[in-house]
Enzyme design. Structure first.
Site, PDB file in Angstrom:
ATOM      1  N   MET A 290      50.977  39.079  26.392  1.00  0.00           N
ATOM      2  CA  MET A 290      51.917  40.135  26.009  1.00  0.00           C
ATOM      3  C   MET A 290      51.905  41.304  26.991  1.00  0.00           C
ATOM      4  O   MET A 290      51.355  42.381  26.709  1.00  0.00           O
ATOM      5  CB  MET A 290      51.635  40.613  24.587  1.00  0.00           C
TER       6      MET A 290
ATOM      7  N   HIS B 236      45.972  40.382  22.134  1.00  0.00           N
ATOM      8  CA  HIS B 236      47.424  40.320  22.320  1.00  0.00           C
ATOM      9  C   HIS B 236      47.773  40.266  23.807  1.00  0.00           C
ATOM     10  O   HIS B 236      48.666  39.533  24.213  1.00  0.00           O
ATOM     11  CB  HIS B 236      48.104  41.511  21.630  1.00  0.00           C
TER      12      HIS B 236
ATOM     13  N   GLU C 293      51.025  51.517  54.887  1.00  0.00           N
ATOM     14  CA  GLU C 293      51.661  50.558  55.790  1.00  0.00           C
ATOM     15  C   GLU C 293      50.615  49.638  56.404  1.00  0.00           C
ATOM     16  O   GLU C 293      49.458  50.012  56.561  1.00  0.00           O
ATOM     17  CB  GLU C 293      52.411  51.314  56.891  1.00  0.00           C
TER      18      GLU C 293
ATOM     19  N   HIS D 184      54.031  51.906  29.949  1.00  0.00           N
ATOM     20  CA  HIS D 184      53.391  52.958  30.742  1.00  0.00           C
ATOM     21  C   HIS D 184      54.411  53.909  31.364  1.00  0.00           C
ATOM     22  O   HIS D 184      54.044  54.944  31.894  1.00  0.00           O
ATOM     23  CB  HIS D 184      52.507  52.334  31.830  1.00  0.00           C
TER      24      HIS D 184
ATOM     25  N   THR E   1      45.450  43.308  52.059  1.00  0.00           N
ATOM     26  CA  THR E   1      45.165  42.987  50.661  1.00  0.00           C
ATOM     27  C   THR E   1      45.287  44.271  49.869  1.00  0.00           C
ATOM     28  O   THR E   1      44.734  45.287  50.274  1.00  0.00           O
ATOM     29  CB  THR E   1      43.727  42.445  50.527  1.00  0.00           C
TER      30      THR E   1
ATOM     31  N   ASP F  64      53.666  49.149  24.240  1.00  0.00           N
ATOM     32  CA  ASP F  64      53.240  50.381  24.915  1.00  0.00           C
ATOM     33  C   ASP F  64      53.752  50.269  26.343  1.00  0.00           C
ATOM     34  O   ASP F  64      53.299  49.411  27.097  1.00  0.00           O
ATOM     35  CB  ASP F  64      51.704  50.461  24.868  1.00  0.00           C
TER      36      ASP F  64
ATOM     37  N   HIS G  55      53.520  42.999  15.993  1.00  0.00           N
ATOM     38  CA  HIS G  55      53.308  43.377  17.394  1.00  0.00           C
ATOM     39  C   HIS G  55      53.946  44.738  17.634  1.00  0.00           C
ATOM     40  O   HIS G  55      54.691  45.239  16.789  1.00  0.00           O
ATOM     41  CB  HIS G  55      53.957  42.356  18.339  1.00  0.00           C
TER      42      HIS G  55
ATOM     43  N   HIS H 203      52.857  46.533  27.630  1.00  0.00           N
ATOM     44  CA  HIS H 203      52.035  45.518  26.959  1.00  0.00           C
ATOM     45  C   HIS H 203      52.022  45.763  25.463  1.00  0.00           C
ATOM     46  O   HIS H 203      52.377  46.835  24.997  1.00  0.00           O
ATOM     47  CB  HIS H 203      50.604  45.539  27.518  1.00  0.00           C
ATOM     48  N   CYS H 204      51.586  44.774  24.734  1.00  0.00           N
ATOM     49  CA  CYS H 204      51.414  44.933  23.295  1.00  0.00           C
ATOM     50  C   CYS H 204      50.132  45.717  23.065  1.00  0.00           C
ATOM     51  O   CYS H 204      49.162  45.566  23.793  1.00  0.00           O
ATOM     52  CB  CYS H 204      51.340  43.569  22.617  1.00  0.00           C
TER      53      CYS H 204
ATOM     54  N   HIS I 282      42.580  37.376  46.226  1.00  0.00           N
ATOM     55  CA  HIS I 282      41.591  37.065  47.247  1.00  0.00           C
ATOM     56  C   HIS I 282      40.151  37.100  46.714  1.00  0.00           C
ATOM     57  O   HIS I 282      39.199  36.913  47.469  1.00  0.00           O
ATOM     58  CB  HIS I 282      41.755  37.966  48.474  1.00  0.00           C
TER      59      HIS I 282
ATOM     60  N   HIS J 204      46.941  39.239  47.924  1.00  0.00           N
ATOM     61  CA  HIS J 204      47.033  38.940  49.352  1.00  0.00           C
ATOM     62  C   HIS J 204      48.026  37.804  49.557  1.00  0.00           C
ATOM     63  O   HIS J 204      48.133  36.923  48.717  1.00  0.00           O
ATOM     64  CB  HIS J 204      45.640  38.532  49.856  1.00  0.00           C
TER      65      HIS J 204
HETATM   66 CU   LIG Z   1      51.216  41.690  20.102  1.00  0.00          CU
END
Ligand SMILES: [Cu+2]
Length: 523
Positions: free
Chosen positions: A205, A200, A316, A156, A320, A154, A151, A191-192, A346, A297
């Site tokens: 993951m 994955h 503001e 962000h 949703t 990553d 595995h 995430h993987c 929703h 929501h």
């Molecule tokens: Cu993985």
């Protein structure tokens, strides 16, 4: 001149051009120069000043955190959902050590359904990581020796190739360390990214990493971590036993489960989020996907603030908010009245049929100014005054009092297919996680008066039917004593139930008792 009153330079400029062209049509050039040139010059100046102001603001926001100096070391606190680590407050940027372990673990998707989850830190979503801008993260990813697969991660929040994925690919029984600097504040998904990436992620993951701005986010009373994900299993929703991942369904984006925090009911019953009246709640809401976008929501609440897409921009008064796959949002709202507030995607069939439903239980004093519940219930007579009584009283009851059992079952069946069927389904099988079964139902067969009361007054709160927990709401059914007797007699005499015969007299006795109290549900 009226145009001067407009505040926004762009519209001002536009209006003046309009005006000027109009004037040019009718008047000569020298008149124009004398009267309007000074105004025009002023306008151009204003616009360019504004632009400069914007640019300096932007520079401030992206203050060069890439070369920001850190002071001291810190080991990051990691938490499993729905909890988040302590806020960073006004601490300095530090060298932050993050140690995360990947575990492939069997877990429960919903009652009786097992699933092999792949996890960051043993939970779905994975451990919550909390940092601040300028932090220098030393990230160690360990792959437990019992795992079957390599595995990686990553994030962000990382500025660099693959968000760290290329540096973190790790085989079972190994660990990898890499470093990155938190340059941009915001709420980010990790995430993987090991092939097949979709698989994955589909196995759980993913997680969230928060990069707080300098000085931290404004304090609130409660913070929670919620993340949506879609799952694809060989069997349909609720099909019992160990369910393997289904690649074809995943490719077709036909999710069997859409859930918050990794499983159906993670945020209901004992797992419900809680708050007290008057408190401000902040939810760090992420969406791991792999495929579906969330229309997040909270039933009965309005988000006072939403950090759109987890970034700086705050919207503001939002009902949703859209959370993209591989994206996040920070929502904040003050809770003003007690009750159970339901978190949903929703795209509503996902909430009621695929699991994307959670609860926030708010305790405290009622505030009738904000919400006062039903204040009046009256008789509605669209045909005018010909119907003079509530349908439950008098003649109508007497007419039917001597029905045969067979007649009761026939009438009950009719009624069932009009009123109960939508939720409890045609064969009384119910819908796992949403509507309890009435077929071979231990709860039903154990207590006839309780069943009568359920149809009379409705039911909410946790119940266990045939070993599965339900924590939902059945509204009261507006039926006569005879109708309730018939429909329950039909139910009791179908689908392997205990053949109880319910009479109108029994319902009448139950109706005379005081109605049980239910918790207030805002829908
Ligand atoms: Cu993985």
């Amino acid at each position: 001149m009226t145009i001067i009153m407009y505040k926004r330079p762009a519209s001002l400029l536009y209006l003046s051009i309009l005006k000027i062209t109009q004037i040019l049509k009718h008047q000569n050039m020298s008149h124009f120069l004398k009267n309007f040139l000074p105004v025009l010059v002023l306008l151009v100046l204003m616009v360019s000043c504004q632009k400069k102001e914007k640019e300096t603001k932007k520079q401030e926001a992206s203050k060069d955190y890439a070369s920001y100096v850190t002071t001291g070391d810190l080991t990051a606190e990691l938490t499993a959902p729905p909890h988040v680590p302590k806020p960073v407050g006004n601490r300095d940027a530090k060298k932050l050590t993050v140690e995360m372990e990947i575990k492939e673990e069997e877990g429960e998707m919903t009652d009786g359904v097992r699933y092999m989850y792949w996890t960051f830190g043993g939970s779905v979503p994975g451990s919550f990581i909390r940092t601040r801008v300028g932090d220098e993260v030393e990230f160690t990813l360990s792959n437990h020796p019992d795992n079957k697969l390599p595995h990686n991660i990553d994030l962000h929040a990382v500025t660099g190739p693959g968000g760290g994925a290329t540096s973190s690919l790790v085989a079972p029984g190994h660990s990898k360390t890499f470093n990155f600097k938190c340059i941009n504040p915001g709420l980010y998904v990790y995430h993987c990214a090991t092939a097949p990436v979709g698989m994955h992620i589909a196995n759980g993951m993913y997680g969230l990493i928060l990069v707080e701005p300098e000085g931290g986010l404004p304090p609130v009373d409660r913070e929670y971590y919620v993340m949506q994900g879609d799952f694809y299993t060989k069997g349909k929703y609720g099909e019992q036993g160990m369910q393997p991942f289904d690649m074809n369904k995943a490719v077709d984006e036909h999710a069997d489960y859409v859930v918050f925090n990794g499983k159906v009911g993670a945020l209901t019953g004992d797992g419900s989020l809680t708050a007290k009246v008057g408190e401000t709640v902040r939810i760090f809401m992420g969406n791991g996907g792999p495929n579906l976008v969330s229309s997040f929501h909270v039933i009965g609440e309005i988000f006072d603030k939403v950090h759109i897409e987890g970034g700086d921009l705050i919207n503001e008064n939002v009902q949703t908010t859209l959370v993209p796959a591989g994206g996040a949002a920070i929502v904040e709202f003050k809770v003003d009245v007690p009750g159970t507030f339901i978190l949903v995607d929703h795209s509503i069939f996902r909430a009621f049929n695929k699991g994307a439903l959670g609860m926030l239980k708010v305790e405290g004093k009622e505030n009738a100014k904000v919400y006062s519940g039903t204040t009046q219930e009256g008789i509605y007579q669209p045909e005018g005054g010909t119907i003079q009584e509530m349908p439950t009283s008098g003649k109508k009851e007497e007419e039917n009092i001597n029905k045969s059992l067979a007649q009761q079952i026939t009438d009950g069946k009719n009624l069932y297919s009009r009123t109960c069927f939508a939720c409890h389904q045609s064969e009384g099988q119910g819908i796992p996680g949403a509507f309890p079964p009435l077929a071979k139902a231990d709860y039903l067969n154990a207590n006839v008066n309780r069943a009568i009361s359920t149809v009379l007054h409705g039911l909410s709160g946790e119940i266990t039917v045939n070993g599965s927990k339900y924590n939902s709401v059945m509204t009261s059914q507006n039926l006569t004593d005879q109708e309730i007797a018939d429909v329950l007699t039909y139910v009791y005499n179908s689908w392997g139930n205990n053949k109880t015969r319910v009479t109108a007299e029994m319902v009448k006795t139950e109706r005379a008792k005081p109605a049980p109290k239910h918790k207030d549900i805002h829908e």
